[in-house]
Design a protein around this motif. Structure first.
Motif, PDB file in Angstrom:
ATOM      1  N   HIS B   5      17.016   5.895 -12.071  1.00  0.00           N
ATOM      2  CA  HIS B   5      17.760   6.187 -13.301  1.00  0.00           C
ATOM      3  C   HIS B   5      19.002   6.981 -12.925  1.00  0.00           C
ATOM      4  CE1 HIS B   5      14.099   4.858 -15.149  1.00  0.00           C
ATOM      5  NE2 HIS B   5      13.444   5.751 -14.456  1.00  0.00           N
ATOM      6  N   ALA B   6      19.887   6.280 -12.251  1.00  0.00           N
ATOM      7  CA  ALA B   6      21.050   6.959 -11.675  1.00  0.00           C
ATOM      8  C   ALA B   6      21.924   7.614 -12.740  1.00  0.00           C
ATOM      9  CB  ALA B   6      21.865   5.966 -10.859  1.00  0.00           C
ATOM     10  N   ALA B   7      21.814   7.138 -13.965  1.00  0.00           N
ATOM     11  CA  ALA B   7      22.658   7.702 -15.028  1.00  0.00           C
ATOM     12  C   ALA B   7      22.415   9.199 -15.197  1.00  0.00           C
ATOM     13  CB  ALA B   7      22.399   6.975 -16.340  1.00  0.00           C
ATOM     14  N   PHE B   8      21.200   9.609 -14.892  1.00  0.00           N
ATOM     15  CA  PHE B   8      20.896  11.033 -15.040  1.00  0.00           C
ATOM     16  C   PHE B   8      21.694  11.884 -14.057  1.00  0.00           C
ATOM     17  CE2 PHE B   8      16.950   9.552 -17.152  1.00  0.00           C
ATOM     18  CZ  PHE B   8      17.065  10.316 -18.294  1.00  0.00           C
ATOM     19  N   LEU B   9      22.180  11.250 -12.999  1.00  0.00           N
ATOM     20  CA  LEU B   9      22.955  12.013 -12.013  1.00  0.00           C
ATOM     21  C   LEU B   9      24.237  12.566 -12.627  1.00  0.00           C
ATOM     22  CD1 LEU B   9      22.506   9.825  -8.822  1.00  0.00           C
ATOM     23  CD2 LEU B   9      21.349  11.948  -9.408  1.00  0.00           C
ATOM     24  N   LEU B  10      24.656  11.968 -13.725  1.00  0.00           N
ATOM     25  CA  LEU B  10      25.849  12.488 -14.399  1.00  0.00           C
ATOM     26  C   LEU B  10      25.635  13.923 -14.875  1.00  0.00           C
ATOM     27  CD1 LEU B  10      26.960   9.373 -16.473  1.00  0.00           C
ATOM     28  CD2 LEU B  10      28.040  10.331 -14.441  1.00  0.00           C
ATOM     29  N   LEU B  11      24.374  14.287 -15.019  1.00  0.00           N
ATOM     30  CA  LEU B  11      24.083  15.663 -15.438  1.00  0.00           C
ATOM     31  C   LEU B  11      24.538  16.671 -14.392  1.00  0.00           C
ATOM     32  CD1 LEU B  11      20.520  15.312 -16.978  1.00  0.00           C
ATOM     33  CD2 LEU B  11      22.622  15.850 -18.176  1.00  0.00           C
ATOM     34  N   ILE B  12      24.771  16.181 -13.177  1.00  0.00           N
ATOM     35  CA  ILE B  12      25.203  17.096 -12.123  1.00  0.00           C
ATOM     36  C   ILE B  12      26.546  17.719 -12.489  1.00  0.00           C
ATOM     37  CG2 ILE B  12      26.058  17.143  -9.741  1.00  0.00           C
ATOM     38  CD1 ILE B  12      23.780  15.379  -8.973  1.00  0.00           C
ATOM     39  N   ILE B  13      27.363  16.986 -13.219  1.00  0.00           N
ATOM     40  CA  ILE B  13      28.682  17.531 -13.579  1.00  0.00           C
ATOM     41  C   ILE B  13      28.537  18.774 -14.462  1.00  0.00           C
ATOM     42  CG2 ILE B  13      30.861  17.025 -14.754  1.00  0.00           C
ATOM     43  CD1 ILE B  13      30.451  14.106 -13.838  1.00  0.00           C
ATOM     44  N   PRO B  14      27.838  18.661 -15.605  1.00  0.00           N
ATOM     45  CA  PRO B  14      27.655  19.904 -16.378  1.00  0.00           C
ATOM     46  C   PRO B  14      26.867  20.958 -15.618  1.00  0.00           C
ATOM     47  CG  PRO B  14      26.385  18.097 -17.335  1.00  0.00           C
ATOM     48  CD  PRO B  14      27.282  17.494 -16.306  1.00  0.00           C
ATOM     49  N   TRP B  15      25.942  20.497 -14.770  1.00  0.00           N
ATOM     50  CA  TRP B  15      25.181  21.472 -13.972  1.00  0.00           C
ATOM     51  C   TRP B  15      26.128  22.254 -13.073  1.00  0.00           C
ATOM     52  CZ3 TRP B  15      24.858  21.424  -8.604  1.00  0.00           C
ATOM     53  CH2 TRP B  15      23.963  22.321  -8.042  1.00  0.00           C
ATOM     54  N   ALA B  16      27.035  21.538 -12.405  1.00  0.00           N
ATOM     55  CA  ALA B  16      27.973  22.208 -11.493  1.00  0.00           C
ATOM     56  C   ALA B  16      28.864  23.170 -12.273  1.00  0.00           C
ATOM     57  CB  ALA B  16      28.814  21.171 -10.758  1.00  0.00           C
ATOM     58  N   GLU B  58      18.172  35.099  -7.919  1.00  0.00           N
ATOM     59  CA  GLU B  58      17.803  34.513  -9.209  1.00  0.00           C
ATOM     60  C   GLU B  58      18.736  33.348  -9.561  1.00  0.00           C
ATOM     61  OE1 GLU B  58      17.655  37.389 -12.292  1.00  0.00           O
ATOM     62  OE2 GLU B  58      17.997  35.880 -13.833  1.00  0.00           O
ATOM     63  N   LEU B  59      20.026  33.583  -9.312  1.00  0.00           N
ATOM     64  CA  LEU B  59      20.997  32.535  -9.627  1.00  0.00           C
ATOM     65  C   LEU B  59      20.809  31.329  -8.709  1.00  0.00           C
ATOM     66  CD1 LEU B  59      23.437  31.484 -11.115  1.00  0.00           C
ATOM     67  CD2 LEU B  59      24.884  32.775  -9.563  1.00  0.00           C
ATOM     68  N   ILE B  60      20.557  31.597  -7.440  1.00  0.00           N
ATOM     69  CA  ILE B  60      20.357  30.509  -6.484  1.00  0.00           C
ATOM     70  C   ILE B  60      19.133  29.682  -6.895  1.00  0.00           C
ATOM     71  CG2 ILE B  60      19.751  29.985  -4.096  1.00  0.00           C
ATOM     72  CD1 ILE B  60      21.341  32.499  -3.305  1.00  0.00           C
ATOM     73  N   LEU B  61      18.057  30.375  -7.235  1.00  0.00           N
ATOM     74  CA  LEU B  61      16.843  29.664  -7.634  1.00  0.00           C
ATOM     75  C   LEU B  61      17.079  28.858  -8.904  1.00  0.00           C
ATOM     76  CD1 LEU B  61      14.074  32.338  -6.948  1.00  0.00           C
ATOM     77  CD2 LEU B  61      14.573  30.273  -5.656  1.00  0.00           C
ATOM     78  N   GLU B  62      17.815  29.444  -9.797  1.00  0.00           N
ATOM     79  CA  GLU B  62      18.084  28.770 -11.063  1.00  0.00           C
ATOM     80  C   GLU B  62      18.904  27.505 -10.842  1.00  0.00           C
ATOM     81  OE1 GLU B  62      18.892  31.539 -14.333  1.00  0.00           O
ATOM     82  OE2 GLU B  62      20.562  30.229 -14.756  1.00  0.00           O
ATOM     83  N   ALA B  63      19.911  27.612  -9.985  1.00  0.00           N
ATOM     84  CA  ALA B  63      20.748  26.445  -9.698  1.00  0.00           C
ATOM     85  C   ALA B  63      19.939  25.376  -8.978  1.00  0.00           C
ATOM     86  CB  ALA B  63      21.941  26.863  -8.843  1.00  0.00           C
ATOM     87  N   ALA B  64      19.090  25.816  -8.036  1.00  0.00           N
ATOM     88  CA  ALA B  64      18.275  24.856  -7.294  1.00  0.00           C
ATOM     89  C   ALA B  64      17.297  24.161  -8.226  1.00  0.00           C
ATOM     90  CB  ALA B  64      17.520  25.576  -6.174  1.00  0.00           C
ATOM     91  N   LEU B  65      16.728  24.930  -9.133  1.00  0.00           N
ATOM     92  CA  LEU B  65      15.787  24.346 -10.086  1.00  0.00           C
ATOM     93  C   LEU B  65      16.481  23.299 -10.945  1.00  0.00           C
ATOM     94  CD1 LEU B  65      13.000  24.360 -11.463  1.00  0.00           C
ATOM     95  CD2 LEU B  65      13.851  26.102 -13.007  1.00  0.00           C
ATOM     96  N   GLY B  66      17.669  23.620 -11.395  1.00  0.00           N
ATOM     97  CA  GLY B  66      18.426  22.665 -12.213  1.00  0.00           C
ATOM     98  C   GLY B  66      18.701  21.383 -11.455  1.00  0.00           C
ATOM     99  N   LEU B  67      19.084  21.532 -10.200  1.00  0.00           N
ATOM    100  CA  LEU B  67      19.394  20.342  -9.391  1.00  0.00           C
ATOM    101  C   LEU B  67      18.137  19.500  -9.170  1.00  0.00           C
ATOM    102  CD1 LEU B  67      21.637  18.903  -7.871  1.00  0.00           C
ATOM    103  CD2 LEU B  67      21.003  20.183  -5.845  1.00  0.00           C
TER     104      LEU B  67
END
Lengths: 292, 514
Positions: B5-16, B58-67
């Motif tokens: 479901h490659a479309a979900f990869l677009l979420l990386i933009i808002p994640w970044a 905490e921030l690193i873990l949060e970002a990793a979790l999101g990814l």
């Protein structure tokens, strides 16, 4: 809108202080306000070391003959005084858990209320570019209620403090007692010029109202400091080292202000904003050398 | 690595963006101060003592979790060990086996190989040796193609234009090797017995490019070639059902042929036995999709998808036979297109066993005690070691068998000749659809016997071709619903936490400064 600055308790406190202070001055033997500026005429007060720039006419030559050192005589002159109260109501005064602004306005109003009967004239101004006369210089007997209402109606932080503006009130040919109430966070050079501009007939009392958080800063972490007046930002990761340094710098600044005041024969009174109005008033009167 | 479901990869933009924003702001507390002068002085004085603050764990873990959550949503598939593949599926129908088309195909394959710079795998489907029973059924093609597609494999189809190409998934690069004269083909046969005549309903289909105005359908005796009936084809579009009336008695073997008036003679031909009115079997209600699925399940082929015919029609060949008599009897092989070969179901004298016989090669299957067979039970039984299973019996004799290895259905036809050339085929037959009639009776089947042919007509070869862009279309179903839900839940929780954090920060900031 209910009063927030001059609430009932504050009014009662001011009234009580007026009664008490009035009796105290009466018992002191005079109904006029005494200042401690050096002047000719009036009651001798004390000697002090001669400083460069002092008028040679005030040197006590008799004492020089006995001691071999130069002293100048200081007098309590009968104060046929003009009373001026200048209050800084800039953005920075609104800071503090116990608002500096509230205490400053209450203190200014108290000074005006209590000292006005003993002064020839009262001029009460919020120190802005457009200095707003709350009482005409020559008006007699500004009613307290009117003053309270005028101060209460002031929009907080709508003005910018510029000590240079206060300089215009310093030169005078008449005896004048000036209270300048501010946090004095502006450039100390401005204060220096202000002090230098005052005439010998002007007694100046600098009342520095500071928030406890300013005096004893203790927050740590990543802090986004915002200048209340300019909006400038400064991000610092504050740790104990910085806190210690801040306190050292703040103490140094206060010393500088005090030194400047002493150098120019002005009084400097530091009022933490958490002080009660009565304590603040008494501290101003005592440290400002007013009354006995 | 690919993603289902490659479309979900677009979420990386808002994640970044969120991570960048958080890095910038982190958990800064706003402090309004009277002057910055002192703090600037402090910063200058302590410049060497201020340690650059590292990113908080905490921030690193949060970002990793999101990814990780985003990657989970995208459903990664690791295929590092697989090299890219190109598969060419070639329609093995007779129409594709003319020299001209074979030459076109070879040329095109060379071009394709040069284009991709990798060896190309070529598969014929159905197998070249088979009759292309499904060749005209684009739905089956589509199913087959879908099953072959993987993210790492590009599939091309080489087929002639008689396929309804719209049914082919667009992910397939379609190479159409089309007939110059387009196609006209027999798609179904249906017999209807009358008192003195047999009506043959012939289903015809033509390609859109068909321009031949004059063509005819003729039925002839297979051996003598004597024309029994000829019917000119009217002009039509798409499909049409044509009815031919044959007077009985008829020769045993018949041929149904398409013939052009002026052009080359079509070789689209259906051989079939003369369906006697005393047939004792029939197939009714040939399965729809649901029945097919049930049948496939019964045969252990779960998960395969078949269409029951082009767009729901039942144009499939079903001919079955039963015999009351013991002993060797003729049978027909309905599952395979081995031309010329004949089969028979050898029923033992004791009626206890049956053997499927190939006419030329001897027995194909072993013997099993027929007493074990019970068609009513709905179960099938093993005839030989894992090869043949009896799907139906009558009077204790196997009449329908399933060859598991070949995935074919065998039916016994006592009346058919042993040398009857096969002409019809079907991939599977399920007993539920076979109606066993009483031998010798006048019992009519509940529905006409239907027959379909997969033979294709063909014209002259031409180089007309067309191709669709080979787009990557993922046909996989969402098989990781649990992980998807988990990931979605995780994102939701993270969003709530972020909101709470913002709220807390705002609360702090709204409190008196300092």
């Amino acid at each position: 809108m209910p009063a927030t600055i001059f609430d009932a308790a504050t009014r009662r406190a001011i009234k009580a202080m007026r009664l008490h202070f009035g009796r105290s001055l009466a018992a002191d033997g005079g109904s006029t306000l005494r200042s401690q500026r050096v002047g000719h005429g009036g009651e001798f007060h004390e000697h002090r070391d001669y400083l460069q720039g002092d008028d040679p006419r005030h040197i006590d030559w008799n004492l020089y003959g006995r001691m071999g050192e130069l002293y100048v005589k200081r007098f309590r002159s009968e104060a046929d005084l003009e009373l001026r109260i200048l209050v800084d109501d800039s953005e920075s005064m609104a800071l503090g858990e116990s608002s500096k602004r509230v205490l400053a306005l209450r203190l200014a109003a108290t000074l005006a209320t209590l000292l006005q009967p003993m002064a020839r004239d009262l001029d009460f101004r919020i120190l802005t570019e457009d200095a707003l006369p709350l009482a005409e210089p020559n008006s007699k007997g500004l009613a307290s209620e009117a003053l309270f209402a005028a101060l209460e109606a002031l929009e907080p932080g709508q003005t910018a403090c510029d000590l240079n503006l206060a300089r215009s009130f310093m030169p005078t040919q008449r005896n004048r007692l000036v209270f300048l109430i501010s946090d004095f966070l502006d450039d100390s050079q401005d204060l220096s010029r202000l002090l230098a501009s005052r005439s010998a007939r002007t007694d100046l009392v600098l009342v520095a109202v500071m928030a406890a958080e300013e005096l004893e800063f203790d927050a740590v972490g990543l802090l986004d400091f915002i200048d209340a007046e300019t909006g400038e930002q400064l991000v610092l990761a504050v740790n104990q080292t910085l806190i210690d340094e801040y306190r050292r710098q703040m103490a140094k600044r206060l010393e500088l202000l005090e030194g400047l005041a002493a150098k120019h024969a002005a009084s400097f009174v530091l009022i933490p904003s958490h002080l009660s109005l009565v304590d603040a008033f008494e501290r101003v009167m005592r440290r400002g050398g007013l009354g006995r | 690595m690919s993603f289902a479901h490659a479309a979900f990869l677009l979420l990386i933009i808002p994640w970044a963006i969120c991570v960048y924003w958080r890095c910038r702001r982190r958990d800064r507390q706003r402090r309004v101060v009277g002057t910055l002068a002192i703090w600037r002085l402090v910063a200058q004085t302590t410049a060497g003592q201020i340690k650059r603050r590292k990113l908080p764990l905490e921030l690193i873990l949060e970002a990793a979790l999101g990814l990780i959550l985003i990657l989970l949503l995208a459903a990664p598939e690791w295929r590092e060990t697989e090299s890219p593949q190109v598969l060419v599926l070639v329609d093995s129908g007779s129409a594709m086996q003319t020299p001209e088309r074979a030459e076109q195909l070879a040329t095109w394959l060379e071009e394709l190989e040069a284009e991709h710079q990798i060896p190309i795998e070529v598969r014929y489907w159905p197998e070249r040796s088979d009759s292309s029973i499904c060749a005209t059924d684009a739905v089956l093609w589509a199913d087959q193609l879908k099953s072959l597609q993987t993210p790492n494999r590009r599939v091309y189809l080489a087929a002639d234009a008689i396929l309804d190409l719209d049914q082919i998934p667009e992910a397939v690069g379609i190479k159409v090797i089309e007939a110059e004269f387009a196609n006209l083909g027999i798609t179904s046969l249906e017999f209807e017995h009358g008192s003195d005549a047999l009506k043959v309903h012939v289903g015809l289909s033509r390609s859109s490019s068909w321009r031949e105005q004059e063509a005819s359908v003729l039925v002839a005796a297979a051996k003598s070639g004597a024309v029994l009936v000829r019917e000119s084809l009217p002009d039509f579009k798409g499909s049409r059902l044509l009815t031919l009336t044959l007077k009985t008695p008829l020769p045993e073997a018949l041929q149904l042929t398409l013939e052009g008036a002026t052009g080359p003679k079509f070789d689209d031909r259906v051989d079939f036995a003369s369906p006697g009115s005393d047939r004792r079997y029939a197939v009714v209600d040939f399965p729809g999709q649901a029945a097919w699925l049930a049948a496939l399940k019964a045969c252990g082929r779960d998960g395969e998808r078949f269409s029951s015919g082009a767009r729901g029609t039942t144009d499939w060949v079903v001919i079955a036979a039963a015999s009351d008599e013991a002993g060797p009897g003729p049978g027909i092989f309905l599952g395979g297109p081995i031309v010329g070969a004949g089969f028979r179901l050898q029923v033992d004298d004791d009626l206890k066993s049956a053997t499927l016989m190939a006419q030329a090669e001897g027995p194909l299957a072993g013997v099993v005690g027929l007493e074990e067979l019970d068609s009513k039970s709905g179960n099938y039984f093993l005839v030989t070691e894992g090869q043949l299973e009896v799907l139906a019996q009558r009077a204790g004799r196997a009449v329908i068998l399933f060859d598991r290895a070949e995935q074919r259905i065998y039916l016994a036809d006592a009346e058919s000749r042993a040398d009857w050339a096969e002409s019809v085929a079907f991939p599977l037959l399920v007993k539920e659809f076979v109606e066993i009639l009483t031998p010798g009776s006048n019992q009519q089947p509940a529905q006409s016997i239907r027959c379909s042919s997969v033979a294709e007509s063909q014209g002259g070869a031409a180089a007309a071709s067309a191709s669709r862009p080979a787009l990557a279309v993922d046909n996989r179903e969402i098989s990781r619903s649990f992980w998807l839900e988990l990931a979605a839940l995780g994102l939701l929780v993270q969003g709530i936490l972020l909101f709470q954090r913002r709220k807390e920060l705002r609360r702090r900031e709204s409190s008196p400064a300092y």
